[in-house]
Design an enzyme around this catalytic site. Sequence first.
Site, PDB file in Angstrom:
ATOM      1  N   ASP A  10       0.884  -1.161   0.000  1.00 22.34           N
ATOM      2  CA  ASP A  10       0.000   0.000   0.000  1.00 22.34           C
ATOM      3  C   ASP A  10       0.922   1.212   0.000  1.00 22.34           C
ATOM      4  OD1 ASP A  10      -2.220   1.712   0.274  1.00 22.34           O
ATOM      5  OD2 ASP A  10      -2.027   1.707   2.454  1.00 22.34           O
ATOM      6  N   GLU A  70      -1.232  -1.455  -4.752  1.00 20.62           N
ATOM      7  CA  GLU A  70      -2.451  -0.672  -4.965  1.00 20.62           C
ATOM      8  C   GLU A  70      -2.147   0.479  -5.902  1.00 20.62           C
ATOM      9  OE1 GLU A  70      -5.134   2.276  -2.259  1.00 20.62           O
ATOM     10  OE2 GLU A  70      -5.038   0.188  -1.571  1.00 20.62           O
ATOM     11  N   ASP A 143      -2.668   0.883   7.235  1.00 21.81           N
ATOM     12  CA  ASP A 143      -1.911   0.743   5.988  1.00 21.81           C
ATOM     13  C   ASP A 143      -1.399  -0.691   5.857  1.00 21.81           C
ATOM     14  OD1 ASP A 143      -1.266   3.903   5.239  1.00 21.81           O
ATOM     15  OD2 ASP A 143      -1.400   3.508   7.384  1.00 21.81           O
TER      16      ASP A 143
END
Length: 197
Positions: A10, A70, A143
């Site tokens: 992420d 992501e 996260d």
Amino acid sequence: MAERRILGIDPGTNVMGYGIISIENRTPKLIAMGAMQMPKDVDGYQKLAKIYQRVNALIIDHHATEFAIEAPFLGKNVQSMLKLGRAQGVAIAAAIAHNLPVTEYAPQKIKQAITGKTSAPKEQVALILQRIFNYESQPQKLDATDALAVALCHFFQDRLIPEAPKQKSTISKKIKSAAASKNSWSDFVKNNPGRVL
């Protein structure tokens, strides 16, 4: 068949989440997850160097064989998008340096894969992941669970190696149970009072 290890990232210039899962007998198992907090007194380029170094170390230390990240979401703040894109770029560069296959997933795609909803809150994603992997407590930074969701999403989307029906059914039941629970959010609030404002 060689063991697969998926590193999910992420990306972020202030906090970067990571999650690593192994695939054993077509079943995902949690190896590690966490978040790297960037020092506030470090300039943007030094942060990018730290991201590259950390991703490189994760790949080596955990013998990652696949890399999922992501994709930056579209936002109104152009500067924020530019910084996020750079963070994503250096993380991908580290994966490419190790000849890992790289796959990007949109945030909505990741949420859909984990919860069945494209607009699920981070807390619901974290709760479902906790039930799937059976870890005791949630990490301080979401996260980390976001990155773990990226790795698991990649496992679900990968059709090159189909899942065994029985194992797929077990994972699906855990997801449906967690997502359908009326008390999921209230359970999270009760169990994590310091995390909700």
